[in-house]
Design a protein around this motif. Sequence first.
Motif, mmCIF file in Angstrom:
data_model
loop_
_atom_site.group_PDB
_atom_site.id
_atom_site.type_symbol
_atom_site.label_atom_id
_atom_site.label_comp_id
_atom_site.label_asym_id
_atom_site.label_seq_id
_atom_site.Cartn_x
_atom_site.Cartn_y
_atom_site.Cartn_z
ATOM 1 N N THR A 167 -1.344 15.026 -20.256
ATOM 2 C CA THR A 167 -2.528 14.967 -21.105
ATOM 3 C C THR A 167 -3.684 14.318 -20.339
ATOM 4 O O THR A 167 -3.553 13.907 -19.186
ATOM 5 N N VAL A 168 -4.827 14.216 -21.070
ATOM 6 C CA VAL A 168 -6.007 13.567 -20.499
ATOM 7 C C VAL A 168 -5.712 12.084 -20.257
ATOM 8 O O VAL A 168 -6.150 11.502 -19.255
ATOM 9 N N ALA A 196 0.838 -1.209 0.000
ATOM 10 C CA ALA A 196 0.000 0.000 0.000
ATOM 11 C C ALA A 196 0.872 1.257 0.000
ATOM 12 O O ALA A 196 0.555 2.233 -0.700
ATOM 13 N N GLN A 197 1.950 1.231 0.766
ATOM 14 C CA GLN A 197 2.828 2.405 0.797
ATOM 15 C C GLN A 197 3.515 2.615 -0.551
ATOM 16 O O GLN A 197 3.609 3.754 -1.048
ATOM 17 N N ASN A 198 3.975 1.536 -1.157
ATOM 18 C CA ASN A 198 4.616 1.659 -2.474
ATOM 19 C C ASN A 198 3.629 2.146 -3.528
ATOM 20 O O ASN A 198 3.965 2.985 -4.367
ATOM 21 N N ARG A 199 2.404 1.622 -3.465
ATOM 22 C CA ARG A 199 1.382 2.044 -4.426
ATOM 23 C C ARG A 199 1.033 3.515 -4.222
ATOM 24 O O ARG A 199 0.822 4.251 -5.180
ATOM 25 N N ALA A 200 0.996 3.950 -2.976
ATOM 26 C CA ALA A 200 0.683 5.358 -2.708
ATOM 27 C C ALA A 200 1.778 6.273 -3.271
ATOM 28 O O ALA A 200 1.476 7.328 -3.841
ATOM 29 N N LEU A 201 3.026 5.871 -3.130
ATOM 30 C CA LEU A 201 4.118 6.667 -3.703
ATOM 31 C C LEU A 201 4.029 6.711 -5.222
ATOM 32 O O LEU A 201 4.234 7.764 -5.839
ATOM 33 N N SER A 202 3.714 5.568 -5.816
ATOM 34 C CA SER A 202 3.559 5.509 -7.268
ATOM 35 C C SER A 202 2.405 6.399 -7.732
ATOM 36 O O SER A 202 2.507 7.102 -8.746
ATOM 37 N N THR A 203 1.324 6.373 -6.981
ATOM 38 C CA THR A 203 0.154 7.186 -7.311
ATOM 39 C C THR A 203 0.485 8.666 -7.227
ATOM 40 O O THR A 203 0.061 9.457 -8.081
ATOM 41 N N THR A 204 1.254 9.032 -6.226
ATOM 42 C CA THR A 204 1.656 10.435 -6.076
ATOM 43 C C THR A 204 2.466 10.891 -7.294
ATOM 44 O O THR A 204 2.253 11.990 -7.826
ATOM 45 N N ASP A 205 3.378 10.039 -7.740
ATOM 46 C CA ASP A 205 4.188 10.379 -8.919
ATOM 47 C C ASP A 205 3.317 10.518 -10.164
ATOM 48 O O ASP A 205 3.473 11.466 -10.940
ATOM 49 N N LYS A 206 2.384 9.586 -10.332
ATOM 50 C CA LYS A 206 1.511 9.655 -11.515
ATOM 51 C C LYS A 206 0.607 10.887 -11.462
ATOM 52 O O LYS A 206 0.330 11.506 -12.488
ATOM 53 N N ALA A 207 0.144 11.219 -10.256
ATOM 54 C CA ALA A 207 -0.724 12.387 -10.130
ATOM 55 C C ALA A 207 0.050 13.667 -10.461
ATOM 56 O O ALA A 207 -0.496 14.575 -11.095
ATOM 57 N N SER A 208 1.282 13.748 -10.034
ATOM 58 C CA SER A 208 2.067 14.949 -10.352
ATOM 59 C C SER A 208 2.352 15.035 -11.848
ATOM 60 O O SER A 208 2.376 16.126 -12.426
ATOM 61 N N ASN A 209 2.537 13.890 -12.501
ATOM 62 C CA ASN A 209 2.723 13.889 -13.954
ATOM 63 C C ASN A 209 1.427 14.256 -14.668
ATOM 64 O O ASN A 209 1.450 14.895 -15.717
ATOM 65 N N ALA A 210 0.305 13.849 -14.104
ATOM 66 C CA ALA A 210 -0.984 14.103 -14.750
ATOM 67 C C ALA A 210 -1.354 15.578 -14.705
ATOM 68 O O ALA A 210 -2.059 16.060 -15.588
ATOM 69 N N THR A 211 -0.901 16.285 -13.692
ATOM 70 C CA THR A 211 -1.260 17.704 -13.608
ATOM 71 C C THR A 211 -0.647 18.498 -14.755
ATOM 72 O O THR A 211 -1.225 19.477 -15.214
ATOM 73 N N ASN A 212 0.500 18.066 -15.226
ATOM 74 C CA ASN A 212 1.153 18.767 -16.340
ATOM 75 C C ASN A 212 1.018 17.995 -17.649
ATOM 76 O O ASN A 212 1.565 18.406 -18.660
#
Length: 153
Positions: free
Chosen positions: A90-91, A72-88
């Motif tokens: 594409t859809v 869960a902790q590793n997935r949360a870190l991965s999600t954070t990285d993907k979310a930061s990439n998604a803000t800048n």
Amino acid sequence: MKKIFLLPGMLLIMAASPAFSQKYKTAADTAALNKEYAKVSADIVSLTAQLNKAQNDLPGYASKSDNATSDAQNRALSTTDKASNATNGTVKDARKAKKEARRSVKDAKDARKAANNLDDQNKKITRLKNDLQKKQNRLNELDAMRATINSRQ
């Protein structure tokens, strides 16, 4: 004045109560005592087996809990990285981040469930230990009653 007279009387009753509290007192009660003794002994064997099984299962629950927490902790870190990439990004990046976030929530729920299972197993072990102690105390009481009956014969 009444308290002074009541206190010695209460002490006498409390001191004499263990002798009168025995359920089995005479040789005629021996059959019932032996029956309860056998039942309590069987309960002790059963509880001991359940306790051993629960204690043997405990490391498995602990490892599952640890693995689920780290996942869960590793997935949360991965999600954070993907979310930061998604803000800048594409859809498409936003959709991937959303999908990853759902997986992260699922992993967090799995980790919580594994931790709850570990807690339940610890509670079960504690309950079994308490029940076993009560049964062993009752067995000791029955031994004392048996000794009392045998000494009277």
